[in-house]
Design a protein around this motif. Structure first.
Motif, short mmCIF file in Angstrom:
data_model
loop_
_atom_site.label_atom_id
_atom_site.label_comp_id
_atom_site.label_asym_id
_atom_site.label_seq_id
_atom_site.Cartn_x
_atom_site.Cartn_y
_atom_site.Cartn_z
N VAL A 94 11.61 -5.34 -13.54
CA VAL A 94 11.89 -5.57 -12.13
C VAL A 94 10.59 -5.94 -11.41
O VAL A 94 9.58 -5.25 -11.57
CB VAL A 94 12.49 -4.29 -11.49
CG1 VAL A 94 12.71 -4.48 -10.00
CG2 VAL A 94 13.80 -3.93 -12.19
N PRO A 95 10.58 -7.01 -10.62
CA PRO A 95 9.38 -7.33 -9.83
C PRO A 95 9.19 -6.31 -8.70
O PRO A 95 10.12 -6.02 -7.95
CB PRO A 95 9.69 -8.72 -9.25
CG PRO A 95 10.85 -9.24 -10.05
CD PRO A 95 11.62 -8.04 -10.48
N VAL A 96 7.99 -5.77 -8.62
CA VAL A 96 7.66 -4.79 -7.59
C VAL A 96 6.29 -5.15 -7.01
O VAL A 96 5.34 -5.39 -7.75
CB VAL A 96 7.59 -3.36 -8.17
CG1 VAL A 96 7.20 -2.36 -7.08
CG2 VAL A 96 8.93 -2.97 -8.79
N ILE A 97 6.21 -5.19 -5.69
CA ILE A 97 4.94 -5.40 -5.01
C ILE A 97 4.55 -4.09 -4.34
O ILE A 97 5.35 -3.46 -3.64
CB ILE A 97 5.03 -6.52 -3.97
CG1 ILE A 97 5.20 -7.87 -4.68
CG2 ILE A 97 3.80 -6.56 -3.07
CD1 ILE A 97 5.43 -9.04 -3.75
N VAL A 98 3.31 -3.66 -4.58
CA VAL A 98 2.75 -2.48 -3.95
C VAL A 98 1.62 -2.97 -3.04
O VAL A 98 0.65 -3.57 -3.51
CB VAL A 98 2.22 -1.47 -4.99
CG1 VAL A 98 1.63 -0.26 -4.28
CG2 VAL A 98 3.34 -1.05 -5.94
N GLN A 99 1.76 -2.70 -1.76
CA GLN A 99 0.82 -3.27 -0.78
C GLN A 99 0.27 -2.19 0.14
O GLN A 99 0.99 -1.29 0.55
CB GLN A 99 1.54 -4.34 0.06
CG GLN A 99 0.65 -5.13 0.99
CD GLN A 99 1.42 -6.26 1.64
OE1 GLN A 99 2.32 -6.04 2.44
NE2 GLN A 99 1.08 -7.51 1.29
N GLU A 100 -1.01 -2.31 0.42
CA GLU A 100 -1.64 -1.41 1.38
C GLU A 100 -0.85 -1.44 2.69
O GLU A 100 -0.54 -2.51 3.22
CB GLU A 100 -3.07 -1.87 1.63
CG GLU A 100 -3.83 -1.09 2.67
CD GLU A 100 -5.18 -1.72 2.98
OE1 GLU A 100 -5.88 -1.20 3.87
OE2 GLU A 100 -5.53 -2.74 2.34
N ALA A 101 -0.49 -0.26 3.19
CA ALA A 101 0.35 -0.19 4.39
C ALA A 101 -0.48 -0.50 5.64
O ALA A 101 -1.63 -0.05 5.76
CB ALA A 101 0.98 1.19 4.51
N LEU A 102 0.11 -1.26 6.52
CA LEU A 102 -0.49 -1.51 7.83
C LEU A 102 0.17 -0.58 8.85
O LEU A 102 1.33 -0.21 8.70
CB LEU A 102 -0.27 -2.97 8.23
CG LEU A 102 -0.99 -4.00 7.36
CD1 LEU A 102 -0.38 -5.38 7.57
CD2 LEU A 102 -2.48 -4.01 7.67
N PRO A 103 -0.54 -0.19 9.90
CA PRO A 103 0.08 0.68 10.91
C PRO A 103 1.32 0.03 11.51
O PRO A 103 1.30 -1.16 11.86
CB PRO A 103 -1.02 0.83 11.96
CG PRO A 103 -2.30 0.49 11.25
CD PRO A 103 -1.94 -0.54 10.22
N VAL A 104 2.39 0.78 11.59
CA VAL A 104 3.63 0.24 12.14
C VAL A 104 3.40 -0.31 13.55
O VAL A 104 3.96 -1.33 13.94
CB VAL A 104 4.73 1.33 12.15
CG1 VAL A 104 5.96 0.84 12.91
CG2 VAL A 104 5.10 1.71 10.73
N GLU A 105 2.52 0.36 14.29
CA GLU A 105 2.28 -0.08 15.66
C GLU A 105 1.48 -1.37 15.75
O GLU A 105 1.28 -1.92 16.83
CB GLU A 105 1.57 1.02 16.46
CG GLU A 105 0.20 1.42 15.93
CD GLU A 105 0.27 2.53 14.88
OE1 GLU A 105 -0.79 3.14 14.62
OE2 GLU A 105 1.37 2.78 14.34
#
Length: 282
Positions: A94-105
């Motif tokens: 399964v293709p999965v991308i894990v990305q550094e989270a950006l602030p929702v705001e």
């Protein structure tokens, strides 16, 4: 990422929504990303895509994604740390991308909805600078390469625009191949069933992403739809911006900036068919 980390990631994806975290945006075209509330991936956004039975196609997808991330960075596009995995889950890759989270705001779309005219113009300038940076550097890549800089694919961090949408990887694929990817990876069964009957129109969705002037015009169109009361200010900004920062494409861009740009009718029809909403595609 170690085998232990990959095993933990696979377990997280299998877990129920309460454990892995609720989706952090409404349904997008390809998937509903989520951010775990705790654990080793709590500072990451996880995007899980449909698996394919064609192993060679998956391997090519992984190579193209790696090349696309590298090309975006080389072109000067600000991008969070982003890693692509082909993860073995219940016997399927399964293709999965894990990305550094950006602030929702920091997500640009909600900021555009609530900001003042001057604040939203500053955000448009920040996004426009990324668009111009990419296209002014794109000639160096000896391959077909595109960019999808919609408002929902940007965050505004410390006044700068950060782009975070790397799927599908808009590099190396021909126009027809990308059209097939748009169908294969759609999260909507309706799209995968209806799509082949409308392949020509589905394939056409991508054309804006491979056109420098159309990406800028598309950004302005989205802004005008979000804040119609500021449409003339956005058009004035864009006309000046394309002359100063994207002069190679000014004739074509200016032709699309005579009035607030509209979405193509076939795309609005697809959005209604799929139940898509214009939420951040994090």
């Amino acid at each position: 990422m170690s085998h232990t980390d990959l095993d933990a990631l696979a377990a997280l994806i299998r877990a129920d929504a309460d454990t892995r975290g609720q989706p952090i945006s409404k349904l997008g075209y390809f998937c509903a990303p989520f951010r775990p509330p705790e654990g080793p991936f709590s500072d990451r956004v996880i995007k899980v895509y449909r698996g394919l039975p064609d192993g060679d196609a998956l391997d090519r997808l992984a190579r193209c994604h790696d090349d696309y991330g590298a090309a975006l960075r080389e072109a000067g596009v600000p991008l969070p740390e982003t890693v692509f995995h082909l993860l073995e889950i219940d016997g399927t890759r399964v293709p999965v991308i894990v990305q550094e989270a950006l602030p929702v705001e920091s997500l640009m779309r909600p900021l555009m909805q609530t900001g003042s005219r001057d604040e939203t113009l500053a955000m448009m300038q920040a996004a426009g600078e990324v668009i111009a940076t990419f296209w002014n550097a794109a000639d160096r890549f000896d391959t077909r390469i595109g960019f999808h800089p919609s408002i929902r694919n940007f965050a505004i961090v410390d006044g700068r625009s950060v782009f975070f949408d790397t799927f599908p990887p808009l590099i190396h694929y021909s126009r027809d191949e990308m059209g097939r990817l748009l169908l294969l990876f759609s999260e909507s069964p309706i799209m995968r069933w209806v799509g082949p009957l409308m392949r020509t129109r589905v394939t056409g969705i991508q054309d804006e992403w491979y056109s420098a002037p159309e990406t800028l015009v598309g950004l302005v169109g989205s802004a005008c739809r979000l804040r119609p009361e500021h449409a003339e200010a956005y058009l004035d900004w864009a006309r000046a911006f394309v002359k100063s920062d994207m002069p190679r494409w000014q004739d074509e861009a200016l032709a699309g900036l005579q009035a607030p740009p509209k979405l193509p009718g076939y795309w609005t029809g697809f959005r209604k068919l799929l139940g898509l909403q214009g939420e951040p595609n994090v």
